[in-house]
Design a protein around this motif. Structure first.
Motif, short mmCIF file in Angstrom:
data_model
loop_
_atom_site.label_atom_id
_atom_site.label_comp_id
_atom_site.label_asym_id
_atom_site.label_seq_id
_atom_site.Cartn_x
_atom_site.Cartn_y
_atom_site.Cartn_z
N ALA A 120 71.30 -78.46 19.91
CA ALA A 120 71.64 -77.47 18.90
C ALA A 120 70.42 -77.40 17.65
N LEU A 121 69.89 -78.86 17.70
CA LEU A 121 68.85 -78.64 16.53
C LEU A 121 67.39 -78.40 17.03
N HIS A 122 67.37 -77.89 18.36
CA HIS A 122 66.12 -77.54 19.20
C HIS A 122 65.20 -76.57 18.28
N GLY A 123 66.02 -75.43 17.66
CA GLY A 123 65.09 -74.49 16.90
C GLY A 123 64.80 -74.89 15.66
N ARG A 124 65.15 -76.03 14.89
CA ARG A 124 65.15 -76.26 13.71
C ARG A 124 64.09 -77.33 13.49
N THR A 125 63.17 -77.13 12.42
CA THR A 125 62.23 -78.36 11.98
C THR A 125 62.75 -79.19 10.96
N THR A 126 62.24 -80.35 10.72
CA THR A 126 62.87 -81.29 9.78
C THR A 126 62.69 -80.63 8.48
N GLY A 127 61.44 -79.93 8.19
CA GLY A 127 60.94 -79.21 6.99
C GLY A 127 61.99 -78.05 6.74
N ASP A 128 62.42 -77.44 7.67
CA ASP A 128 63.41 -76.28 7.67
C ASP A 128 64.49 -76.88 6.86
N ILE A 129 65.27 -77.88 7.45
CA ILE A 129 66.57 -78.50 6.82
C ILE A 129 66.27 -78.92 5.41
N LEU A 130 65.31 -79.61 5.31
CA LEU A 130 64.78 -80.21 3.72
C LEU A 130 64.80 -79.10 2.78
N ALA A 131 64.07 -77.92 3.39
CA ALA A 131 64.17 -76.67 2.45
C ALA A 131 65.44 -76.03 2.29
N LEU A 132 66.25 -76.27 3.05
CA LEU A 132 67.62 -75.58 2.95
C LEU A 132 68.24 -76.51 1.85
N SER A 133 68.25 -77.94 1.96
CA SER A 133 69.09 -78.63 1.02
C SER A 133 68.09 -78.91 -0.42
N GLY A 134 67.11 -78.34 -0.33
CA GLY A 134 66.21 -78.59 -1.70
C GLY A 134 66.12 -77.01 -2.28
N ASN A 135 65.12 -76.38 -2.03
CA ASN A 135 64.84 -74.90 -2.63
C ASN A 135 66.05 -73.97 -2.56
N ASP A 136 66.58 -74.06 -1.22
CA ASP A 136 67.74 -72.98 -0.95
C ASP A 136 68.79 -73.11 -1.68
N LEU A 137 69.04 -74.75 -2.07
CA LEU A 137 70.57 -75.16 -2.42
C LEU A 137 70.33 -74.87 -3.99
N ALA A 138 69.17 -74.99 -4.46
CA ALA A 138 68.74 -74.84 -5.99
C ALA A 138 69.02 -73.48 -6.32
N GLU A 207 57.96 -73.98 5.97
CA GLU A 207 56.85 -74.36 6.46
C GLU A 207 55.99 -75.19 5.59
N LEU A 208 56.02 -74.94 4.65
CA LEU A 208 55.16 -75.75 3.65
C LEU A 208 55.83 -77.34 3.51
N THR A 209 57.10 -77.38 3.56
CA THR A 209 57.92 -78.44 3.45
C THR A 209 57.51 -79.31 4.46
N GLU A 210 57.72 -78.65 5.78
CA GLU A 210 57.31 -79.19 7.07
C GLU A 210 55.83 -79.81 7.26
N CYS A 211 55.18 -79.13 6.89
CA CYS A 211 53.84 -79.61 6.74
C CYS A 211 53.48 -80.77 5.71
N ALA A 212 54.22 -80.77 4.69
CA ALA A 212 53.95 -81.99 3.83
C ALA A 212 54.82 -83.15 4.53
N ARG A 213 55.76 -82.97 5.21
CA ARG A 213 56.56 -83.95 5.70
C ARG A 213 55.72 -84.84 6.80
N THR A 214 55.05 -83.87 7.80
CA THR A 214 54.25 -84.33 8.69
C THR A 214 53.07 -84.84 8.31
N THR A 215 52.39 -84.57 7.19
CA THR A 215 51.17 -85.23 6.44
C THR A 215 51.81 -86.57 6.09
N LEU A 216 52.76 -86.71 5.30
CA LEU A 216 53.19 -88.03 4.79
C LEU A 216 53.52 -89.08 5.85
#
Length: 591
Positions: A120-138, A207-216
Motif C-alpha cells: 500500500a505504501l509502495h507509491g508514496r515517499t516518506t517526504g510525501d507523507i511528511l508534507a501531508l502531515s505538515g504543509n497540507d495539514l496546515a 519532493e522538497l521535503t523528501e530531498c531534505a529528509r534524504t540529505t539529513l
C-alpha cells in the motif's frame, strides 16, 4: 507519490474531502455552535453602531445638545467593549476548533499509516507523507479556522448589511451592489485554476521535503563521496521549482484579491456620488447617508474577504483531498472475516511453489519457491539477489500471497489474522533499524514492559552486555538516530537482542551478524543453538561458519531453493556452496 496529474482527472473529489472534514466537525458541534453564536453577536453589534451614529448625526443636524452626543458616544464605547469580549470567545471556540481538527486528522493519518503494508505504501515517499502531515495539514487548519470564520462572517455580514442598507434606501442599495456580479464571475473562473496550481505547489513541496529528509538521513554518505555541492544543487533546483509554482499560484491570487478590493471601492464611489445627490435633494437625511456609508464599509470587508476566503478554501480543499487519498489507501494484507486460532508450537512452516513480484516490477523475485522449515535451526545461503531477503519478508507476512501457498502446521496463513501470525515471529532484518533512544528502550522495543533482568539476559546472549556497561550511561545511553553512535556490529547485536527478548517460537535472522567479528560470532552462535531448542529458526548468512551447527542447510539461486542437505552433502554436490566454502577457508587461513 501517487501521480494523478495536475488536474486530478480521477483523483479530485471535493465531496470526499468535505466529508472528511465533517467527521471532525461532528465531534465538536457544541464548540462550533457557541463560537458562531458569539460571531453572530459581534456582527449584530457592529451593525448596530451605524444606527447609533445615524441618530447622533441627525441630532447634531437638529441642534441637539452635547448630552445627547455624550450618551451616543457612551453607547458606542459600550458596544465596542462587548464586541471585544465576544471576539475573544469566538476566537477561542472557532480557532480552537481548527486546532482540534488538525490534531484529530494528524492522529488519524498516523493511525492509518501504521495499518498500511509495504504494498500500500509502495507509491508514496516518506517526504510525501511528511508534507501531508505538515504543509497540507496546515492549509486544512487555516481553512477550517480563519477560512470558515471569514466565510460565515462575510455571508452573515453581507446579508445583514444589505438588509440595513435596503431599509434606508432600496434604490441606493441596488446601485451599491451592481459591481458584485463581476466579482462572482471572476471568483468562479479563477477557482479551478487555483486548484490546479495548488496541487502542483503541494506536490513540489513533497519532493522538497523528501530531498531534505534524504540529505539529513544520509549526510555521512554525501560527505564520504564529496557530494555536498551536488546535493546542494539538487536541493536548490527543487527549491527554485517550488518557488516557481508558488509564484504561478500567486499570479492567480494576485488577480483575485485586488479585484475584490476594486469592486468594493467601486461600490463606495457609486454610493458617494448617488448618495451625496440624494442628501442634497433631501431625499435621505445626513444621518442616513453616514449610516449607509458605514454599512457599505462593513460590506466592503466581505467583498474583499470572498477573494481571500476562496484562496484559503481552495488550498484547504486541495490539501484535504490529498490527505483523503492517503486515508483511502487500504492494506493489501487483510484479515479473514473469521480468523482461526494460530497453531501451537512447535511450528513447521511450508512455502509451496511461491512466485512473487514486487509492485511495479515485471520480473518475479521468487520463482515457484518451495521451502519447509521445521523446529530446529535451518541455514540458508545464496548469491546476492537470489531472493533471500524477499523470502524472509514473505515468511514474516509483509506481503500478500495466494491461498494455499504458505502454511503453518498445515494451516493456510490467509486464514490466520496477520497480527496473530506475526506475534509468533521474531524477525531480524538486514538493516536492523534502531531508534534515537536509549539502548534499553531499543532492546525492549517489541516488549516495552520487559524488566531489567530480561533486557540484560538478551544483551548477554548477543555478547554486547559488557560493551554496554562500558558506555557513559550503560543501558540508558542514547544512541542517536539509527544508532549513529554505535558500530555496525553493535547495531546488529542490539537488533538481535531485541528479537531474542521476545522469545517467540519462530526466529528469522536475515544476515544479522555480517558485521560481527569471528570470535564474538561464535559466542552468539552458541547462545543461538541453546535458544533455538524447540523453536523454528532460519538463519541467512554469507558466512558458512555461521551455519555449520544448523540442522539443515539450504541453497537458494534465482528465486528458488535449488539444494538442501548437510554441510558435507552440499560440499560434495553443490558447486556454489563448495566455491564460497573454499574461498572463505582460504581467507581464514591467509589471516
Amino acid at each position: 507519490m501517487k501521480d494523478r496529474g495536475p488536474d486530478h482527472p480521477q483523483g479530485w473529489d471535493g465531496k470526499n474531502a468535505v466529508r472528511l472534514l465533517k467527521l471532525s466537525a461532528g465531534r465538536y458541534a457544541w464548540r462550533l455552535a457557541v463560537g458562531f453564536l458569539c460571531l453572530a453577536l459581534v456582527d449584530i453589534l457592529q451593525l448596530w453602531i451605524p444606527r447609533v451614529m445615524k441618530h447622533a448625526v441627525d441630532g447634531v443636524s437638529t441642534g441637539a445638545d452635547t448630552a445627547l452626543l455624550a450618551a451616543r458616544s457612551a453607547q458606542i464605547v459600550g458596544l465596542a467593549l462587548l464586541i471585544a469580549v465576544l471576539r475573544y470567545f469566538w476566537r477561542w471556540f472557532l480557532l480552537g476548533f481548527s486546532r482540534l481538527v488538525e490534531r484529530d486528522i494528524r492522529q488519524d493519518m498516523v493511525n492509518h499509516v501504521l495499518t498500511l503494508d509495504r504494498t500500500a505504501l509502495h507509491g508514496r515517499t516518506t517526504g510525501d507523507i511528511l508534507a501531508l502531515s505538515g504543509n497540507d495539514l496546515a492549509s486544512v487548519q487555516l481553512a477550517a479556522g480563519m477560512g470558515l470564520v471569514a466565510f460565515v462572517d462575510a455571508v452573515f455580514m453581507s446579508v445583514a448589511a444589505l438588509a440595513f442598507m435596503a431599509a434606508l434606501d432600496g434604490a441606493l442599495t441596488a446601485i451599491a451592489v451592481a459591481p458584485l456580479p463581476f466579482l462572482a464571475v471572476l471568483t468562479r473562473t479563477l477557482s479551478a485554476r487555483l486548484h490546479r496550481r495548488f496541487v502542483q505547489v503541494q506536490e513540489k513541496f513533497s519532493e522538497l521535503t523528501e530531498c531534505a529528509r534524504t540529505t539529513l538521513a544520509s549526510i555521512r554518505l554525501f560527505k564520504a563521496y564529496n557530494q555536498e555541492e551536488a546535493q546542494t544543487a539538487r536541493f536548490d533546483a527543487l527549491g527554485r521549482s517550488y518557488v516557481h509554482h508558488n509564484l504561478r499560484a500567486a499570479m492567480v491570487q494576485g488577480t483575485l484579491f485586488p479585484f475584490a478590493g476594486l469592486v468594493g471601492n467601486a461600490s463606495v464611489v457609486l454610493v458617494l456620488y448617488f448618495g451625496g445627490r440624494l442628501v442634497m435633494e433631501k431625499t435621505i437625511s445626513p444621518g442616513d447617508f453616514v449610516a449607509f456609508i458605514a454599512y457599505l464599509h462593513l460590506l466592503t470587508w466581505p467583498m474583499m474577504a470572498f477573494g481571500w476566503v476562496a484562496n484559503l478554501f481552495q488550498r484547504g480543499l486541495t490539501s484535504l483531498n490529498r490527505i483523503h487519498d492517503l486515508l483511502s489507501d487500504r492494506p493489501s494484507l487483510q484479515d479473514p472475516s473469521r480468523p482461526v486460532p494460530v497453531p501451537s508450537p512447535p511450528l513447521t512452516l511450508r512455502l509451496h511453489e511461491c512466485t512473487f513480484t514486487y509492485p511495479g516490477m515485471e520480473r518475479p523475485v521468487l520463482r515457484r519457491c518451495s521451502i519447509t522449515l521445521e523446529p530446529g535451526i535451518t541455514g540458508l545461503v545464496g548469491p546476492t539477489g537470489s531472493g533471500k531477503s524477499t523470502l524472509c519478508q514473505i515468511l514474516t507476512r509483509l506481503y500478500p500471497i495466494p491461498d494455499g501457498t504458505y502454511t503453518v502446521n498445515g494451516m493456510d496463513v490467509n486464514r490466520l489474522g496477520v497480527a496473530d501470525l506475526r506475534s509468533l515471529i521474531a524477525y531480524v532484518p538486514q538493516d536492523g533499524v534502531l531508534f534515537s533512544d536509549t539502548i534499553a528502550a531499543n532492546i525492549a522495543f517489541g516488549k516495552p514492559d520487559a524488566g531489567e533482568a530480561e533486557i540484560v539476559a538478551a544483551a548477554r546472549a548477543t555478547a554486547i552486555h559488557e560493551e554496554i556497561l562500558a558506555m557513559e550511561n550503560g543501558y540508558e545511553t542514547r544512541i542517536g538516530e539509527k544508532g549513529v553512535r554505535l558500530s555496525g556490529g553493535q547495531r546488529q547485536r542490539i537488533a538481535l537482542a531485541r528479537a531474542l527478548l521476545l522469545d517467540r517460537p519462530i526466529l528469522i535472522i536475515d544476515d544479522g551478524l555480517s558485521a560481527v567479528d569471528t570470535e564474538t560470532e561464535q559466542i552468539i552462535l552458541s547462545h543461538l543453538a541453546e535458544y533455538g531448542r524447540g523453536k523454528t529458526c532460519l538463519i541467512i548468512s554469507h558466512r558458512i561458519a555461521q551455519l555449520l551447527d544448523a540442522h539443515r542447510l539450504l541453497v537458494m539461486e534465482d528465486g528458488r531453493i535449488v539444494d538442501a542437505g548437510s554441510h558435507r552433502d552440499l560440499l560434495e554436490r553443490n558447486a556454489f556452496y563448495r566455491t564460497i566454502h573454499e574461498h572463505q577457508t582460504r581467507t581464514l587461513c591467509a589471516r
